[in-house]
Write a protein that holds these residues in place. Structure first.
Motif, PDB file in Angstrom:
ATOM      1  N   GLY A  28      70.154  52.760  48.620  1.00 20.02           N
ATOM      2  CA  GLY A  28      70.119  51.611  47.804  1.00 20.02           C
ATOM      3  C   GLY A  28      71.571  51.747  47.374  1.00 20.02           C
ATOM      4  O   GLY A  28      72.264  52.589  47.469  1.00 20.02           O
ATOM      5  N   PRO A  29      71.943  50.589  46.309  1.00 17.26           N
ATOM      6  CA  PRO A  29      73.259  50.651  45.880  1.00 17.26           C
ATOM      7  C   PRO A  29      73.239  51.959  44.985  1.00 17.26           C
ATOM      8  O   PRO A  29      72.266  52.204  44.421  1.00 17.26           O
ATOM      9  N   ASP A  30      74.451  52.493  44.933  1.00 17.13           N
ATOM     10  CA  ASP A  30      74.817  53.729  44.016  1.00 17.13           C
ATOM     11  C   ASP A  30      73.767  54.720  43.991  1.00 17.13           C
ATOM     12  O   ASP A  30      72.926  55.009  43.018  1.00 17.13           O
ATOM     13  N   PRO A  31      73.457  55.218  45.347  1.00 19.39           N
ATOM     14  CA  PRO A  31      72.295  56.205  45.669  1.00 19.39           C
ATOM     15  C   PRO A  31      72.290  57.511  44.277  1.00 19.39           C
ATOM     16  O   PRO A  31      73.510  58.110  44.033  1.00 19.39           O
ATOM     17  N   SER A  32      71.316  57.636  43.994  1.00 18.69           N
ATOM     18  CA  SER A  32      70.989  58.886  43.075  1.00 18.69           C
ATOM     19  C   SER A  32      71.181  60.258  43.758  1.00 18.69           C
ATOM     20  O   SER A  32      70.991  60.286  44.955  1.00 18.69           O
ATOM     21  N   ALA A  33      71.299  61.280  42.965  1.00 17.83           N
ATOM     22  CA  ALA A  33      71.339  62.738  43.441  1.00 17.83           C
ATOM     23  C   ALA A  33      70.224  62.868  44.356  1.00 17.83           C
ATOM     24  O   ALA A  33      70.238  63.611  45.221  1.00 17.83           O
ATOM     25  N   ASN A  34      68.815  62.256  43.844  1.00 16.90           N
ATOM     26  CA  ASN A  34      67.655  62.664  44.468  1.00 16.90           C
ATOM     27  C   ASN A  34      67.772  62.039  46.060  1.00 16.90           C
ATOM     28  O   ASN A  34      67.098  62.635  46.827  1.00 16.90           O
ATOM     29  N   THR A  35      68.376  60.742  46.253  1.00 14.00           N
ATOM     30  CA  THR A  35      68.366  60.082  47.439  1.00 14.00           C
ATOM     31  C   THR A  35      69.245  60.918  48.205  1.00 14.00           C
ATOM     32  O   THR A  35      68.917  61.153  49.395  1.00 14.00           O
ATOM     33  N   VAL A  36      70.329  61.506  47.869  1.00 11.00           N
ATOM     34  CA  VAL A  36      71.213  62.686  48.585  1.00 11.00           C
ATOM     35  C   VAL A  36      70.296  63.639  49.166  1.00 11.00           C
ATOM     36  O   VAL A  36      70.561  64.159  50.083  1.00 11.00           O
TER      37      VAL A  36
END
Length: 75
Positions: free
Chosen positions: A56-64
């Motif tokens: 999503g927009p501005d991915p979090s560290a968890n997304t990475v």
């Protein structure tokens, strides 16, 4: 890059002897004709594809981290 840049994919795949590719893509594009064309080029080049679309927009560290795990597990 620019209009038509995706047509360079087959040449780049051959140039770099690519066998596996990790694609990070917006979920809205997964079913698009545009991506289907790109995926067809990669399939024709016998490139194995792993896709990650939980972004999503501005991915979090968890997304990475999740994307990294999918990439790492792509054997």
């Amino acid at each position: 890059m620019g209009a038509g840049a995706h047509s360079q994919i087959p040449d780049l795949v051959r140039k770099h002897d690519c066998r596996r590719l990790f694609v990070i893509i917006d979920a809205a594009l997964l079913g698009s004709a545009f991506y289907a064309g790109i995926k067809g080029q990669l399939d024709a080049a016998n490139v194995q594809i792993a896709e990650y679309s939980d972004i999503g927009p501005d991915p979090s560290a968890n997304t990475v981290v999740r994307a990294f795990e999918v990439c790492r597990d792509h054997q």
